[in-house]
Design an enzyme around this catalytic site. Structure first.
Site, PDB file in Angstrom:
ATOM      1  N   GLN A  98       6.307   6.663   4.790  1.00  0.00           N
ATOM      2  CA  GLN A  98       5.201   7.516   4.877  1.00  0.00           C
ATOM      3  C   GLN A  98       5.485   8.530   5.969  1.00  0.00           C
ATOM      4  O   GLN A  98       4.703   9.416   6.165  1.00  0.00           O
ATOM      5  CB  GLN A  98       3.932   6.622   5.483  1.00  0.00           C
ATOM      6  CG  GLN A  98       3.489   5.552   4.511  1.00  0.00           C
ATOM      7  CD  GLN A  98       2.902   6.262   3.209  1.00  0.00           C
ATOM      8  OE1 GLN A  98       2.558   7.360   2.832  1.00  0.00           O
ATOM      9  NE2 GLN A  98       3.098   5.389   2.098  1.00  0.00           N
TER      10      GLN A  98
ATOM     11  N   HIS B  33       4.237  -2.606   5.956  1.00  0.00           N
ATOM     12  CA  HIS B  33       4.005  -2.924   4.262  1.00  0.00           C
ATOM     13  C   HIS B  33       4.590  -4.116   4.034  1.00  0.00           C
ATOM     14  O   HIS B  33       5.777  -4.806   4.658  1.00  0.00           O
ATOM     15  CB  HIS B  33       4.831  -1.616   3.934  1.00  0.00           C
ATOM     16  CG  HIS B  33       4.589  -1.652   2.318  1.00  0.00           C
ATOM     17  ND1 HIS B  33       5.277  -2.283   1.278  1.00  0.00           N
ATOM     18  CD2 HIS B  33       3.627  -0.663   1.665  1.00  0.00           C
ATOM     19  CE1 HIS B  33       5.087  -1.931   0.142  1.00  0.00           C
ATOM     20  NE2 HIS B  33       4.009  -0.946   0.474  1.00  0.00           N
TER      21      HIS B  33
ATOM     22  N   ASP C  17      11.115   1.873   8.959  1.00  0.00           N
ATOM     23  CA  ASP C  17      10.793   2.185   7.775  1.00  0.00           C
ATOM     24  C   ASP C  17       9.815   3.475   7.537  1.00  0.00           C
ATOM     25  O   ASP C  17       8.925   3.621   8.100  1.00  0.00           O
ATOM     26  CB  ASP C  17       9.657   0.977   7.230  1.00  0.00           C
ATOM     27  CG  ASP C  17       8.905   1.471   5.918  1.00  0.00           C
ATOM     28  OD1 ASP C  17       8.985   2.651   5.284  1.00  0.00           O
ATOM     29  OD2 ASP C  17       8.006   0.842   5.495  1.00  0.00           O
TER      30      ASP C  17
ATOM     31  N   CYS D 159      -0.623  -3.186   0.079  1.00  0.00           N
ATOM     32  CA  CYS D 159       0.375  -3.781   0.369  1.00  0.00           C
ATOM     33  C   CYS D 159       0.525  -3.968   1.691  1.00  0.00           C
ATOM     34  O   CYS D 159       1.736  -3.981   2.451  1.00  0.00           O
ATOM     35  CB  CYS D 159       1.847  -3.159  -0.181  1.00  0.00           C
ATOM     36  SG  CYS D 159       1.628  -2.986  -2.100  1.00  0.00           S
TER      37      CYS D 159
ATOM     38  N   LYS E  54       7.574   9.436  -2.602  1.00  0.00           N
ATOM     39  CA  LYS E  54       6.730   9.854  -1.738  1.00  0.00           C
ATOM     40  C   LYS E  54       6.877  11.409  -1.185  1.00  0.00           C
ATOM     41  O   LYS E  54       5.925  12.010  -0.357  1.00  0.00           O
ATOM     42  CB  LYS E  54       6.566   8.768  -0.628  1.00  0.00           C
ATOM     43  CG  LYS E  54       6.033   7.493  -1.284  1.00  0.00           C
ATOM     44  CD  LYS E  54       5.644   6.457  -0.258  1.00  0.00           C
ATOM     45  CE  LYS E  54       5.683   5.130  -0.565  1.00  0.00           C
ATOM     46  NZ  LYS E  54       4.452   4.844  -1.244  1.00  0.00           N
TER      47      LYS E  54
HETATM   48  N1  PLP Z   1       6.724   1.069   3.240  1.00  0.00           N
HETATM   49  C1  PLP Z   1       5.738   1.955   3.372  1.00  0.00           C
HETATM   50  C2  PLP Z   1       5.003   2.314   4.712  1.00  0.00           C
HETATM   51  C3  PLP Z   1       4.860   2.283   2.216  1.00  0.00           C
HETATM   52  O1  PLP Z   1       4.079   2.807   2.297  1.00  0.00           O
HETATM   53  C4  PLP Z   1       5.559   1.964   1.066  1.00  0.00           C
HETATM   54  C5  PLP Z   1       5.033   2.178  -0.278  1.00  0.00           C
HETATM   55  O2  PLP Z   1       3.754   2.428  -0.291  1.00  0.00           O
HETATM   56  C6  PLP Z   1       6.814   1.152   1.014  1.00  0.00           C
HETATM   57  C7  PLP Z   1       7.328   0.763   2.121  1.00  0.00           C
HETATM   58  C8  PLP Z   1       7.490   0.630  -0.115  1.00  0.00           C
HETATM   59  O3  PLP Z   1       7.943   1.721  -1.007  1.00  0.00           O
HETATM   60  P1  PLP Z   1       8.694   1.459  -2.422  1.00  0.00           P
HETATM   61  O4  PLP Z   1       7.484   0.817  -3.248  1.00  0.00           O
HETATM   62  O5  PLP Z   1       8.709   3.015  -2.783  1.00  0.00           O
HETATM   63  O6  PLP Z   1       9.851   0.983  -2.255  1.00  0.00           O
END
Ligand code: PLP
Length: 406
Positions: free
Chosen positions: A203, A123, A200, A364, A226
């Protein structure tokens, strides 16, 4: 609590509504999930009964608020299988947690010639902070490639790892493809060359049980919103020795031991990284959400979503013009696809008129789109409350899309 899908759906008031006269099928949980009554009630109770600023007050409300907020930290510790709450830092979410690591660990520890190894399916939140850090330190970003199914190339990974690799950053579950990465094995391999590993988990935590001790990663982060908790709250797990060696990245109240105009003595972790008044109600809601999903059982949640994923994959397979993007054998609840000749935004708009909420765009993860040679996908993503009817309605909506847009 047993896994009864009708009972689970009944706990999400937002699902009980019509969109353009059609029942809502919410298939956008990867962007942000909905909240069960248990979470709504916990936040409501907190604001009606206990709210005050935390940690510093001697009065009853402040003490109750502190207990409720710190219960959130304990809930995160338990949820991730971390040894100590001292290793759990509250953040605004995944993005802030990665930035925290990038600035408080990356900047002091990286130098010219060092390598930051990221997967090709990160992401943007696990790319851009490292680009900023690379620009400041002279470290170089290298990328682990993937195949046409969206599976990381482990041989290439092994070759990329070397004594210059100082950080490996990998998404546990890809938001754009659904791929579940072999993070435990990747961590072991990275540790052999002495690299620090950041996973990370944004998800992953809504879909499967996570055990950071077993994984042995150095940093793990996720976002509350999430995993059925409020927005604006998330958490970073970091190994104690690493957190203790890291300087603060933001200054202010709460994160200090003592302050004079000449100098400041900073507090130990996790407080060191939590400057300012925190998102107290967020912590309360997060505790409620994690307790709620754990009561369902993460294995039952994963099994339910896997069944739906298989069903949805089969339904989409009936359309000649649909190409799934992300067909890894190990996948979580994401159905990302393109329709030959129809732009994803148009697909999303027609589906919305049918009451089916999906996400369209690059999610993203522009490098993923580039890898597959497409500008965007339509993404239907699953939550614990989805059922087969939601996927049937997605398929009916897609038939409508083809009728209308040819
Ligand atoms: N990493 C992953 C895999 C994501 O799907 C997302 C959000 O869609 C993020 C990071 C960023 O999360 P946040 O916007 O809640 O900080």
């Amino acid at each position: 609590m047993s896994f009864n899908i009708d009972e689970i759906r009944a706990q999400f008031p937002v699902l009980d509504q019509q969109i353009f006269g059609k029942p809502l099928s919410f298939l956008d949980s990867a962007a942000s999930a909905q909240r069960p009554v248990a979470v709504l009630d916990a936040i409501d109770y907190y604001y009606r009964n206990d709210h005050a600023n935390v940690h510093r007050g001697v009065h009853q409300l402040s003490q109750r608020a502190t207990i409720a907020y710190e219960a959130g930290r304990e809930a995160v510790r338990d949820f991730l299988g971390a040894p100590s709450t001292k290793e759990i830092v509250f953040t605004r979410g995944t993005t802030e947690a990665i930035n925290l690591v990038a600035y408080a660990w990356g900047v002091p520890n990286l130098k010219a010639g060092d390598e930051i190894l990221l997967s090709g399916m990160e992401h943007h939140s696990n790319i851009v902070p490292w680009q900023f850090v690379a620009a400041q330190t002279g470290a170089k970003i290298r990328v682990i490639p993937m195949d046409d199914r969206g599976v990381l190339d482990m041989e290439a990974y092994a070759e990329l790892l070397n004594e210059r690799t100082k950080l490996v950053g990998v998404v546990h579950v890809s938001n754009a493809l659904g791929t579940i990465n072999p993070v435990k094995q990747m961590t072991q391999m990275a540790h052999k060359v002495g690299a620090v590993v950041l996973i990370d988990g944004a998800q992953a935590v809504p879909h499967c049980a996570v055990d950071v001790l077993d994984m042995d990663c150095d940093f793990y982060m996720f976002s509350g919103h999430k995993v059925y908790a409020p927005t604006g709250i998330g958490a970073l797990y970091g190994k104690k020795a690493l957190l203790e060696a890291m300087p603060p990245w933001q200054g202010g109240g709460e994160m200090i031991r003592s302050v004079t105009f000449e100098s400041t003595v900073v507090a130990p972790p996790p407080t060191r990284f939590e400057a300012g008044t925190p998102n107290i109600a967020g912590g309360v809601g997060l505790a409620a959400a994690l307790g709620w999903i754990q009561a369902l059982g993460m294995d039952a949640v994963a099994a339910h979503e896997q069944q739906l994923l298989d069903y949805g994959t089969q339904l989409l397979g009936n359309f000649d013009r649909i190409r799934l993007i992300g067909t890894a054998p190990e996948k979580a609840g994401v159905l990302s696809f393109v329709i030959d000749g129809i732009h994803p935004h148009d697909v999303g708009t027609v589906l919305d008129m049918e009451g089916v909420a999906v996400r369209t765009g690059h999610h993203c993860a522009q490098p993923v789109m580039e890898r597959f040679g497409i500008p965007a996908t339509t993404r239907a993503s699953l939550g614990v409350y989805n059922n087969r009817a939601d996927l049937d309605r997605l398929a009916m909506g897609l038939t409508r899309v083809m009728e209308l847009l040819g």
